[in-house]
Write an enzyme that holds these catalytic residues in place. Structure first.
Site, mmCIF file in Angstrom:
data_model
loop_
_atom_site.group_PDB
_atom_site.id
_atom_site.type_symbol
_atom_site.label_atom_id
_atom_site.label_comp_id
_atom_site.label_asym_id
_atom_site.label_seq_id
_atom_site.Cartn_x
_atom_site.Cartn_y
_atom_site.Cartn_z
ATOM 1 N N ASN A 62 0.337 -1.506 -0.081
ATOM 2 C CA ASN A 62 -0.111 0.228 -0.145
ATOM 3 C C ASN A 62 0.255 1.270 0.253
ATOM 4 O OD1 ASN A 62 -0.392 1.921 2.798
ATOM 5 N ND2 ASN A 62 -0.025 -0.111 3.134
ATOM 6 N N ALA A 63 0.318 2.020 -0.916
ATOM 7 C CA ALA A 63 0.744 3.507 -0.450
ATOM 8 C C ALA A 63 0.044 4.680 -0.396
ATOM 9 C CB ALA A 63 1.895 3.671 -1.582
ATOM 10 N N CYS B 285 6.718 5.726 8.698
ATOM 11 C CA CYS B 285 5.885 5.492 7.011
ATOM 12 C C CYS B 285 6.774 5.475 5.789
ATOM 13 C CB CYS B 285 4.638 6.389 6.734
ATOM 14 S SG CYS B 285 4.185 6.326 5.456
ATOM 15 N N GLY C 243 -2.914 -5.720 11.870
ATOM 16 C CA GLY C 243 -3.576 -4.977 10.664
ATOM 17 C C GLY C 243 -4.267 -5.376 9.091
#
Lengths: 259, 304
Positions: B70-71, B129, B264
């Protein structure tokens, strides 16, 4: 999970909408959506306008923002990335269905109504748009529906006014076992009131910002539901309990704003 | 399930399994759903000073072989708007940990103060992140920059401060020690690993941001090894994260040295009820091993 497909047909439906047909094998039920990637541009959620039983699946895109504008310029032979189908679908068991389509909402309702018709349901369609040329899938509905009643905001075809104005008389005489709707959310709210007052079970397909579409990112949070997995089709009994319905949406940042 | 009750950094958790940051965290109702599903607590989405839309789609790529990339690009409504979401969850009795990200130590400190004012139980600093320019691992992979943030936040709030570390480093132990020396009360590890996907038909990167963070079962061995190394380097508690989807995974993280875990990607399939299933499963495993509490298992694999 993402399949690259070649667009085989491009059909101009109205001045602001175009249908893209492409081969996509996975089984899709009417009401489900796919994520459509236009490489280099964006990836957007689109309900399938051709789904159940069709090898050539299709999406019908209305120009809203940059991504949909670029999708409106796609040509035969262009490549799209498709993932899905995602979400739930319309329950096809009701025997007499009133379909209430506002604008591009007809995109998801047409395949659902066709599928219900194949199962023997009686189908009435209330189809509304801003103006006559924007009536989406009018001929398609007329090919299979038992009745099609038209309204336009400007009175250029059918009754002048909103599609929801047609509902009191239809509901009063119809004895419908379900009302299906998709369109602007204010319209869906009005349709829910009408259906509820006549005791007709209601199912509406919602639109929200989608990012992951697989129940993780929370972008499509709608009350205690995720539209990507627990929707996009919700019964009126649920919608009437969610404060957001017709009132709030979340922006791409997640900030809740008045719809 | 008293067996599962645990206290970490002075905060009581009914079980050691928390919702990880970035999942279901945009809305207070979704946080509450995870808690009602059985989570011991929830970590909010990472919140910044201003509303941020994140990157254009595609923001994820999912693959049956290796998991999820994911981004998202740190989308969040900004701390001011996010307050109502936190307050909603707190009003329902949810144990909330507030995650924040900033571009400077001062910004981290201001955001942490705002979270503290909302009433969260602890602060988790997103220093990890892997896909946001000027944020996350760009700060958190430098021990000195990381320490500066931790010191600033520690002097700004009274709450326990958890430093979430990046696995995109050659030396987990020195990052952990830097966080501990700067005053962090705990270390959360790991965040996602930088990765990318290229579509061979269109011959271009799939994610709009080109690279993103890898999560899911593929990263569990990396997370376990990271927690193991940090456990041997520091004395503060560790919150283990990465590829947890089964009770055994939770237990393995506890054995490696984690006092709590966060889950998650697995929420994608399991939803809120996953947390209750994991908690019951961990309870059974503890009983099987004759362990009386979660804390008895923490780091147990190091006693070889």
């Amino acid at each position: 999970m993402r399949q690259i497909v070649e667009v085989e047909e491009v059909v101009r439906e109205t001045p602001s909408t175009v249908t893209l047909r492409f081969p996509y094998e996975p089984t899709a039920l009417p009401g489900q959506f796919v994520m459509v990637w236009l490489p280099g541009v964006d990836e957007v959620p689109m309900s399938l306008s051709y789904s159940d039983g069709e090898v050539l699946k299709g999406v019908t895109v209305k120009v809203m923002g940059e991504a949909s504008r670029r999708l409106n310029e796609v040509h035969r032979g262009d490549l799209l990335g498709i993932r899905g189908p995602y979400g739930n679908h319309f329950d096809l068991s009701p025997s007499k269905i009133l379909v209430v389509a506002g604008g591009s909402g007809a995109a998801v309702l047409a395949p659902a109504a066709e599928a219900a018709k194949r199962r023997g349901a009686h189908i009435s369609v209330a189809l509304g748009a801003t103006t006559a040329t924007e009536l989406l899938f009018k001929e398609r509905f007329r090919r299979f529906a038992d009745e099609v009643i038209i309204s336009t905001d400007d009175g250029t075809e059918g009754e002048k006014g909103y599609v929801t104005d047609l509902l009191p008389s239809l509901l009063a005489r119809g004895h419908y076992s379900a009302l299906w709707t998709c369109g602007p959310e204010v319209m869906m709210v009005k349709a829910l009131r009408a259906a509820t007052s006549h005791g007709v079970p209601y199912f509406g397909s919602l639109e929200r910002v989608m990012k992951c579409a697989v129940n993780l990112c929370d972008a499509c949070a709608f009350g205690p539901y995720h539209v990507c997995t627990e929707g996009p089709v919700f019964p009126g009994t649920v919608l009437s309990q969610v404060e957001d319905f017709g009132t709030f949406k979340r922006e791409a940042s997640g900030r809740k704003v008045r719809a | 399930m008293d067996l599962l009750q645990t206290r970490v950094t002075g905060v009581d958790f009914r079980n050691p399994i928390l919702l990880a940051s970035g999942i279901w965290g945009e809305s207070g109702i979704s946080l509450t759903r995870a808690y009602e599903g059985g989570a011991g607590g929830v970590v909010t989405k990472s919140i910044g000073s201003e509303p941020r839309s994140g990157y254009p789609n595609p923001t994820i790529e999912k693959n049956g072989t290796w998991g999820l990339l994911n981004a998202m690009g740190l989308p969040n409504p900004g701390i001011e708007s996010y307050g109502e979401e936190v307050r909603y969850a707190l009003s329902r009795g949810v144990r909330v940990v507030g995650s924040v990200f900033g571009g400077t130590a001062e910004e981290f400190a201001r955001l942490s103060q705002a979270m503290e004012a909302l009433g969260v139980a602890a602060i988790e600093l997103n220093l990890s992140c892997p896909h946001a320019k000027g944020y996350g691992s760009e700060i958190g992979s430098d021990p000195e920059a990381l320490a500066e943030v931790v010191r600033a936040v520690k002097s700004a709030v009274r709450l326990p401060v958890w430093a979430k570390l990046t696995p995109n480093t050659a030396d987990p132990a020195s990052l952990g020690r830097a966080a501990e020396r700067a005053g962090a009360d705990a270390i959360s590890a790991i965040n996602t690993l930088r990765g990318m996907a290229i579509d061979p038909v269109t011959m271009r990167p799939i994610l709009s941001h080109v690279s993103g963070g890898l999560s899911g079962p593929a990263i569990k061995p990396i997370g376990l090894a990271f927690v193991w190394q940090v456990f041997e380097a520091v004395h503060i508690p560790i919150i283990g994260i990465g590829g947890i989807s089964r009770p055994e995974d939770v237990f393995e993280y506890l054995l490696a040295g984690a006092s709590l875990v966060e889950v998650g990607t697995a929420v994608m399939e399991g939803g809120g009820p996953l947390f209750g299933q994991l908690a019951r499963g961990v309870s059974d495993i503890l009983v099987t091993h004759g362990l009386k509490s979660v804390s008895e298992s923490v780091g147990a694999a190091h006693r070889r």
